[in-house]
Motif scaffolding. Structure first.
Motif, PDB file in Angstrom:
ATOM      1  N   ILE A   1       0.987  -1.305  -0.123  1.00 24.50           N
ATOM      2  CA  ILE A   1       0.019  -0.038  -0.034  1.00 24.50           C
ATOM      3  C   ILE A   1       0.977   1.153  -0.037  1.00 24.50           C
ATOM      4  O   ILE A   1       0.747   2.299  -0.872  1.00 24.50           O
ATOM      5  N   LYS A   2       1.999   1.060   0.758  1.00 26.54           N
ATOM      6  CA  LYS A   2       2.973   2.207   0.930  1.00 26.54           C
ATOM      7  C   LYS A   2       3.311   2.510  -0.461  1.00 26.54           C
ATOM      8  O   LYS A   2       3.454   3.779  -0.981  1.00 26.54           O
ATOM      9  N   VAL A   3       3.845   1.648  -1.353  1.00 30.53           N
ATOM     10  CA  VAL A   3       4.444   1.772  -2.811  1.00 30.53           C
ATOM     11  C   VAL A   3       3.227   2.357  -3.542  1.00 30.53           C
ATOM     12  O   VAL A   3       3.652   2.940  -4.602  1.00 30.53           O
ATOM     13  N   SER A   4       2.175   1.883  -3.551  1.00 28.38           N
ATOM     14  CA  SER A   4       0.894   2.461  -4.294  1.00 28.38           C
ATOM     15  C   SER A   4       0.640   3.863  -4.151  1.00 28.38           C
ATOM     16  O   SER A   4       0.043   4.489  -4.804  1.00 28.38           O
ATOM     17  N   ARG A   5       1.223   4.455  -2.991  1.00 30.59           N
ATOM     18  CA  ARG A   5       0.969   5.905  -2.733  1.00 30.59           C
ATOM     19  C   ARG A   5      -0.518   6.077  -2.278  1.00 30.59           C
ATOM     20  O   ARG A   5      -0.839   7.371  -2.666  1.00 30.59           O
TER      21      ARG A   5
ATOM     22  N   ALA B   1      -0.997  -2.815  13.663  1.00 30.84           N
ATOM     23  CA  ALA B   1       0.213  -3.410  13.078  1.00 30.84           C
ATOM     24  C   ALA B   1       1.025  -2.144  12.520  1.00 30.84           C
ATOM     25  O   ALA B   1       2.343  -2.200  12.738  1.00 30.84           O
ATOM     26  N   GLN B   2       0.619  -1.106  12.167  1.00 34.76           N
ATOM     27  CA  GLN B   2       1.373   0.171  11.990  1.00 34.76           C
ATOM     28  C   GLN B   2       2.206   0.794  13.339  1.00 34.76           C
ATOM     29  O   GLN B   2       3.157   0.798  13.132  1.00 34.76           O
TER      30      GLN B   2
ATOM     31  N   ILE C   1      -0.266   5.427   7.384  1.00 36.37           N
ATOM     32  CA  ILE C   1      -1.279   5.406   6.329  1.00 36.37           C
ATOM     33  C   ILE C   1      -2.501   5.276   7.211  1.00 36.37           C
ATOM     34  O   ILE C   1      -2.801   4.345   7.682  1.00 36.37           O
ATOM     35  N   PRO C   2      -3.487   6.580   7.085  1.00 34.53           N
ATOM     36  CA  PRO C   2      -4.758   6.331   8.082  1.00 34.53           C
ATOM     37  C   PRO C   2      -5.614   5.277   7.426  1.00 34.53           C
ATOM     38  O   PRO C   2      -5.644   5.109   6.113  1.00 34.53           O
ATOM     39  N   VAL C   3      -6.474   4.852   8.560  1.00 37.11           N
ATOM     40  CA  VAL C   3      -7.596   3.748   8.179  1.00 37.11           C
ATOM     41  C   VAL C   3      -8.784   4.268   8.492  1.00 37.11           C
ATOM     42  O   VAL C   3      -9.024   5.130   9.490  1.00 37.11           O
ATOM     43  N   PHE C   4      -9.860   4.008   7.400  1.00 37.11           N
ATOM     44  CA  PHE C   4     -11.233   4.391   7.753  1.00 37.11           C
ATOM     45  C   PHE C   4     -12.078   3.313   7.325  1.00 37.11           C
ATOM     46  O   PHE C   4     -11.809   2.461   6.574  1.00 37.11           O
ATOM     47  N   HIS C   5     -13.112   3.354   8.182  1.00 40.81           N
ATOM     48  CA  HIS C   5     -14.186   2.202   8.001  1.00 40.81           C
ATOM     49  C   HIS C   5     -14.985   3.291   6.680  1.00 40.81           C
ATOM     50  O   HIS C   5     -15.242   4.404   6.794  1.00 40.81           O
TER      51      HIS C   5
ATOM     52  N   VAL D   1      -3.654   5.899  13.978  1.00 43.80           N
ATOM     53  CA  VAL D   1      -2.981   6.481  12.772  1.00 43.80           C
ATOM     54  C   VAL D   1      -3.595   8.098  12.716  1.00 43.80           C
ATOM     55  O   VAL D   1      -4.620   7.966  12.118  1.00 43.80           O
ATOM     56  N   PRO D   2      -2.887   8.895  13.118  1.00 41.69           N
ATOM     57  CA  PRO D   2      -3.633  10.239  12.749  1.00 41.69           C
ATOM     58  C   PRO D   2      -3.881  10.614  11.320  1.00 41.69           C
ATOM     59  O   PRO D   2      -2.891  10.736  10.291  1.00 41.69           O
TER      60      PRO D   2
END
Lengths: 300, 97
Positions: A227-231, A249-250, A262-266, A289-290
């Motif tokens: 996901i990081k690579v995908s920007r 995990a982060q 990488i922020p996570v959202f529902h 993760v802010p």
């Protein structure tokens, strides 16, 4: 709020769902609960509480330990919705998995229906098989509809690339359409989808109980690297367990010197943000993760 | 259920020995009918968002917990998972305000 109500006359108007919060959302992710209440109100979806609902119960441990108990408890939750006369709405892939599999077993096999009803008699309840359980993706895509959702969007997520975390349970053979529906719902908010290659990889939750390090290194971390690579600007989930795992995990990897941020959202949170809801109204600041950069980018 | 009844999901066959990692979840289901513990950190956050301090589920329903424990006994879930948890009794249930 009233402006949105006046604009939309979708198919779900007046339709009621029993909202099944599950265990994780109310206890660990109240921002998802709050966002759901706001976003659904904007869509004029009437959510009814299920005040005596219990754990679904969870499809990993409880089902493994006692198939009879797992089926009986799922049937009890169904019976609550049956008494009230509405279908169940779940926001969790695990609850969805339990309800869809248990519901199928109970509808298909009389021996199971008879068994759970003998058990439920002890608490004065009956399972009839008259309601179904629906995932929030199904309700939003099939009942509300993508066009109706677009009509409530006042702050489109332009220039936002979203990494999809479908969750392994929705890739079942009989639900091939599910990921496509989820994609359509994200695109309806104005976002684009960032392909990263390991979309189908499990987040690691089911393995976590047996081997936390394997779950982290061989599941969550693999996804995060891709996901990081995908920007991608954020990760979107429709499961609180995936949410929790990917965020934790982060934070764990951060202690090992690996930064992802990488922020996570529902999905319901992204929906609320696209509807113009102030992020502070539903507690985005409680994320581990802010998502500050993300919010700045959408002008929130 | 017999092993041959799990052709599609072989990993779902019942476990004969409860793995240690499963115990916490099983104990929570038996004792509170939900697998997550509700801690004050999150009840305070709930309140700050205008939500009820305790979720409107078994987290705030003694009746739901008691029914669960009755079903635990009926299905022998506690025995199959070899876990002893004190059951709630009607006397434990506080009268609604």
């Amino acid at each position: 709020m009233s402006r949105l109500r006046n604009k939309w006359d979708g198919k779900t108007m007046g339709r009621k769902y029993g909202i099944f919060w599950g265990c994780m959302i109310p206890a660990l992710q109240p921002f998802v609960e709050k966002a759901t209440r706001i976003a659904f109100r904007n869509l004029q979806i009437d959510l009814q509480e299920m005040p005596e609902a219990t754990c679904c119960p969870d499809p990993e441990i409880t089902r493994t330990l006692s198939y009879d108990f797992w089926l009986t408890m799922a049937a009890r939750n169904f019976s609550l919705a049956e008494d009230a006369g509405y279908d169940i709405c779940t926001l969790c892939n695990g609850c969805y998995d339990t309800f869809s599999k248990a519901g199928m077993e109970l509808k298909t096999h009389k021996k199971y229906r008879d068994m759970v009803n003998v058990m439920l008699q002890r608490v004065g309840r009956t399972y009839k098989g008259t309601v179904q359980s629906l995932h929030v993706v199904e309700i939003l895509h099939d009942h509300v509809g993508v066009d109706a959702i677009k009509k409530t969007v006042s702050r489109p997520l332009k220039n936002i690339a979203v990494a999809m975390q479908y969750g392994c349970r929705i890739f079942r053979e009989d639900e091939k359409q599910f990921p496509m529906k989820f994609d359509a719902l994200v695109k309806a908010l104005g976002a684009t989808i960032a392909e990263y290659g390991s979309e189908k990889l499990c987040c690691g939750v089911p393995i976590m109980y047996a081997d936390p390090d394997y779950a982290l290194q061989k599941r969550a971390k693999v996804k995060l690297i891709d996901i990081k690579v995908s920007r991608a600007d954020c990760i979107v989930v429709v499961c609180p367990a995936c949410f929790d795992r990917i965020e934790r995990a982060q934070k764990t990897l951060e202690t090992e010197g690996q930064e992802y941020n990488i922020p996570v959202f529902h999905y319901v949170e992204l929906l609320a943000l696209a509807q113009g809801v102030d992020p502070d109204k539903f507690g985005v600041s409680f994320h581990r993760v802010p998502p500050d950069d993300f919010l700045q980018k959408i002008g929130g | 259920m017999a092993e041959e009844e799990y052709p599609k999901y072989p990993l779902e066959k019942p476990s004969k020995i409860i793995p240690q990692a499963f115990k916490g979840v099983a104990v929570n289901i038996i004792s509170q009918a939900q697998i997550q513990n509700l801690i004050s950190f999150w009840t305070n956050k709930r309140k700050s968002l205008g939500l009820s301090e305790k979720p409107l589920t078994a987290y705030s329903s003694e009746k739901a917990v008691m029914e669960t424990q009755e079903l635990v006994e009926a299905t022998r879930f506690d025995r199959s998972s070899n876990i002893e948890v004190r059951r709630k009794k009607p006397a434990d249930v506080k009268a609604p305000k």
